[in-house]
Design an enzyme around this catalytic site. Structure first.
Site, PDB file in Angstrom:
ATOM      1  CG  HIS A   1      49.189  51.175  38.891  1.00  0.00           C
ATOM      2  ND1 HIS A   1      50.066  52.067  39.391  1.00  0.00           N
ATOM      3  CD2 HIS A   1      48.220  50.455  39.696  1.00  0.00           C
ATOM      4  CE1 HIS A   1      48.687  52.671  40.000  1.00  0.00           C
ATOM      5  NE2 HIS A   1      48.207  51.635  40.120  1.00  0.00           N
TER       6      HIS A   1
ATOM      7  N   GLY B   1      35.847  49.746  45.239  1.00  0.00           N
ATOM      8  CA  GLY B   1      37.055  49.924  44.449  1.00  0.00           C
ATOM      9  C   GLY B   1      37.803  50.390  43.210  1.00  0.00           C
TER      10      GLY B   1
ATOM     11  CG  ASP C   1      33.335  39.059  36.650  1.00  0.00           C
ATOM     12  OD1 ASP C   1      34.390  39.097  37.202  1.00  0.00           O
ATOM     13  OD2 ASP C   1      34.065  39.115  35.455  1.00  0.00           O
TER      14      ASP C   1
ATOM     15  N   GLY D   1      43.218  55.645  38.982  1.00  0.00           N
ATOM     16  CA  GLY D   1      42.320  56.968  40.517  1.00  0.00           C
ATOM     17  C   GLY D   1      43.849  57.189  41.916  1.00  0.00           C
TER      18      GLY D   1
ATOM     19  CE  LYS E   1      45.552  51.873  37.871  1.00  0.00           C
ATOM     20  NZ  LYS E   1      44.343  51.543  37.839  1.00  0.00           N
TER      21      LYS E   1
ATOM     22  CB  ALA F   1      38.410  53.564  49.021  1.00  0.00           C
TER      23      ALA F   1
HETATM   24  N1  LIG Z   1      40.656  51.109  45.316  1.00  0.00           N
HETATM   25  C1  LIG Z   1      41.801  49.993  45.418  1.00  0.00           C
HETATM   26  O1  LIG Z   1      42.343  49.194  46.329  1.00  0.00           O
HETATM   27  C2  LIG Z   1      42.190  49.331  44.368  1.00  0.00           C
HETATM   28  C3  LIG Z   1      41.353  49.373  43.338  1.00  0.00           C
HETATM   29  N2  LIG Z   1      41.469  49.012  41.318  1.00  0.00           N
HETATM   30  C4  LIG Z   1      40.589  48.921  41.115  1.00  0.00           C
HETATM   31  O2  LIG Z   1      39.843  47.935  40.381  1.00  0.00           O
HETATM   32  C5  LIG Z   1      39.060  48.101  39.523  1.00  0.00           C
HETATM   33  C6  LIG Z   1      40.124  46.458  38.537  1.00  0.00           C
HETATM   34  O3  LIG Z   1      41.046  45.700  38.555  1.00  0.00           O
HETATM   35  P1  LIG Z   1      41.803  44.535  38.205  1.00  0.00           P
HETATM   36  O4  LIG Z   1      40.479  43.757  39.877  1.00  0.00           O
HETATM   37  O5  LIG Z   1      42.934  44.428  38.166  1.00  0.00           O
HETATM   38  O6  LIG Z   1      40.956  43.749  37.370  1.00  0.00           O
HETATM   39  P2  LIG Z   1      40.347  42.961  36.506  1.00  0.00           P
HETATM   40  O7  LIG Z   1      40.239  42.788  34.817  1.00  0.00           O
HETATM   41  O8  LIG Z   1      40.962  41.882  37.046  1.00  0.00           O
HETATM   42  O9  LIG Z   1      38.538  42.650  37.177  1.00  0.00           O
HETATM   43  C7  LIG Z   1      37.920  43.263  36.723  1.00  0.00           C
HETATM   44  C8  LIG Z   1      36.487  42.172  36.327  1.00  0.00           C
HETATM   45  O10 LIG Z   1      35.577  42.154  36.807  1.00  0.00           O
HETATM   46  C9  LIG Z   1      34.953  41.493  34.996  1.00  0.00           C
HETATM   47  N3  LIG Z   1      33.662  42.475  34.848  1.00  0.00           N
HETATM   48  C10 LIG Z   1      33.291  43.475  33.627  1.00  0.00           C
HETATM   49  N4  LIG Z   1      32.385  44.931  33.403  1.00  0.00           N
HETATM   50  C11 LIG Z   1      31.697  43.361  34.500  1.00  0.00           C
HETATM   51  C12 LIG Z   1      30.357  44.141  34.767  1.00  0.00           C
HETATM   52  N5  LIG Z   1      29.626  45.152  33.901  1.00  0.00           N
HETATM   53  N6  LIG Z   1      29.761  43.287  35.820  1.00  0.00           N
HETATM   54  C13 LIG Z   1      30.827  42.701  36.220  1.00  0.00           C
HETATM   55  N7  LIG Z   1      31.769  42.189  36.138  1.00  0.00           N
HETATM   56  C14 LIG Z   1      32.444  42.823  35.338  1.00  0.00           C
HETATM   57  C15 LIG Z   1      36.302  41.474  34.495  1.00  0.00           C
HETATM   58  O11 LIG Z   1      35.435  40.662  33.947  1.00  0.00           O
HETATM   59  P3  LIG Z   1      35.922  40.452  32.202  1.00  0.00           P
HETATM   60  O12 LIG Z   1      37.957  40.504  32.514  1.00  0.00           O
HETATM   61  O13 LIG Z   1      35.386  39.514  31.660  1.00  0.00           O
HETATM   62  O14 LIG Z   1      35.796  42.053  31.717  1.00  0.00           O
HETATM   63  C16 LIG Z   1      36.959  40.759  35.774  1.00  0.00           C
HETATM   64  O15 LIG Z   1      36.587  39.980  35.772  1.00  0.00           O
HETATM   65  C17 LIG Z   1      40.098  48.220  38.282  1.00  0.00           C
HETATM   66  O16 LIG Z   1      39.144  49.916  38.162  1.00  0.00           O
HETATM   67  C18 LIG Z   1      41.170  48.796  38.980  1.00  0.00           C
HETATM   68  O17 LIG Z   1      42.121  50.348  38.854  1.00  0.00           O
HETATM   69  C19 LIG Z   1      42.485  47.925  42.116  1.00  0.00           C
HETATM   70  C20 LIG Z   1      43.207  48.167  42.726  1.00  0.00           C
HETATM   71  C21 LIG Z   1      42.923  48.105  44.182  1.00  0.00           C
HETATM   72  O1  LIG Z   2      44.615  49.360  38.666  1.00  0.00           O
HETATM   73  C1  LIG Z   2      45.381  48.970  39.751  1.00  0.00           C
HETATM   74  O2  LIG Z   2      45.670  47.944  39.865  1.00  0.00           O
HETATM   75  C2  LIG Z   2      45.099  49.891  40.984  1.00  0.00           C
HETATM   76  N1  LIG Z   2      43.906  50.360  40.291  1.00  0.00           N
HETATM   77  C3  LIG Z   2      43.801  51.856  41.662  1.00  0.00           C
HETATM   78  C4  LIG Z   2      44.419  52.384  41.346  1.00  0.00           C
HETATM   79  O3  LIG Z   2      44.442  53.228  40.127  1.00  0.00           O
HETATM   80  O4  LIG Z   2      44.731  53.735  41.648  1.00  0.00           O
HETATM   81  C5  LIG Z   2      44.669  51.419  42.914  1.00  0.00           C
HETATM   82  C6  LIG Z   2      45.807  50.803  42.888  1.00  0.00           C
HETATM   83  O5  LIG Z   2      46.564  51.472  42.717  1.00  0.00           O
HETATM   84  C7  LIG Z   2      45.565  49.885  42.181  1.00  0.00           C
END
Ligand SMILES: NC(=O)C1=CN([C@@H]2O[C@H](COP(=O)(O)OP(=O)(O)OC[C@H]3O[C@@H](n4cnc5c(N)ncnc54)[C@H](OP(=O)(O)O)[C@@H]3O)[C@@H](O)[C@H]2O)C=CC1
Ligand SMILES: O=C(O)C1=N[C@H](C(=O)O)C[C@H](O)C1
EC number: 1.17.1.8
Length: 246
Positions: A131, A74, A34, A141, A135, A101
């Site tokens: 959302h 993701g 992380d 995306g 976010k 994706a």
């Molecule tokens: N493709 C899909 O199906 C989906 C995509 N998403 C996408 O996934 C991404 C993450 O979403 P979400 O989990 O809600 O976000 P979160 O903020 O909950 O999680 C992101 C994590 O990444 C950490 N982080 C930040 N910078 C780094 C780095 N350089 N190296 C390693 N870890 C790092 C953050 O730490 P810190 O909090 O300390 O910054 C945090 O723990 C978004 O872009 C979202 O849109 C989300 C859901 C579904």
């Molecule tokens: O940040 C989220 O939560 C999500 N991010 C992705 C997006 O930006 O499309 C996928 C999903 O909608 C959840």
């Protein structure tokens, strides 16, 4: 056993991926990284899953493919120029395959597929994504990708722009324009991830809606990506549609 590393492992999605990988019979969780952790821990992995932040994902991804690791991504923020950059790393010899994706939810992938199919048949189309308020990016995306697919399908079919007589507006009132498609973003406590594609024609409307009720819903798609990324025919694959034979 597929050796898996997770980037963003303490985040909302990353933590869910760690649980899913630990629960899969054919995978072993070998590294969790992380913010602030060294990437070196990932060197023991074969596949790295990234759910971090649009601002950091390109550096993570470059490190992975240059270390010969396959990546399942993701994290959002991939526009055509970023995708070209990934291709250029691979053309320069980086060994890892990449699957990116915008949405791993099976229903969300079907929503995009059906929206693309329906788009040429209606004169009007707009996208509304809704959302949770934590976010970082807007539009989502998924909404961005949906609008790209709709825009391309309409261009290919020779369909003109959606009718719109607006001549005066507050900035943002009509949403963002993505490839000629208006995209509106709602941020609301209580929500997870939701999207409506609104289509309108003569005397009828057609709405395609998808709701993710929890983050576990994305896991079958993520695990499918982890299982398949090493053998995908293209070095860079966008979306899991081809993995679902869509
Ligand atoms: N493709 C899909 O199906 C989906 C995509 N998403 C996408 O996934 C991404 C993450 O979403 P979400 O989990 O809600 O976000 P979160 O903020 O909950 O999680 C992101 C994590 O990444 C950490 N982080 C930040 N910078 C780094 C780095 N350089 N190296 C390693 N870890 C790092 C953050 O730490 P810190 O909090 O300390 O910054 C945090 O723990 C978004 O872009 C979202 O849109 C989300 C859901 C579904
Ligand atoms: O940040 C989220 O939560 C999500 N991010 C992705 C997006 O930006 O499309 C996928 C999903 O909608 C959840």
């Amino acid at each position: 056993m597929i050796k898996v590393g997770v980037l963003g492992a303490r985040g909302r999605m990353g933590a869910e991926v760690c649980r899913a990988v630990e629960g899969a019979d054919d995978m072993e969780l070998v590294a969790t990284v992380d913010q602030g952790d060294a990437l070196d821990a990932l060197e023991t992995a074969e596949v790295v899953v990234d759910f971090t932040h649009p601002d950091v994902v390109m550096d993570n991804l470059r490190w992975c493919v240059e270390h010969g690791l396959h990546a399942v991504v993701g994290t959002t923020g991939f526009d055509p120029s970023r995708l070209d950059t990934v291709r250029s790393w691979q053309a320069a010899g980086a060994k890892g395959n990449v699957l990116i994706a915008p949405n791993f939810g099976i229903g969300a992938v079907l929503m995009m597929h059906f929206a693309r199919k329906a788009a040429p048949f209606f004169e009007s189309v707009e996208v509304v994504e809704l959302h949770h308020p934590n976010k970082a990016d807007a539009p989502s995306g998924t909404a961005f990708r949906t609008a790209e697919l709709i825009g391309a399908a309409r261009a290919e079919a020779g369909v003109g722009p959606s009718p719109d007589a607006t001549t005066s507006e507050l900035p943002g009132a009509r949403g963002a324009d993505v490839d000629g498609v208006r995209v509106h973003a709602v941020r609301l406590s209580g929500l997870i991830a939701h999207q409506e594609v609104l289509l309108g024609g003569h005397g009828e409307t057609f709405t395609i809606r998808h709701d993710a009720m929890n983050r576990e819903s994305f896991m079958p798609g993520v695990l499918l990506g982890v299982r398949r990324v090493a053998e995908l025919p293209d070095r860079l694959t966008v979306g899991i549609e081809s993995l679902l034979d869509l």
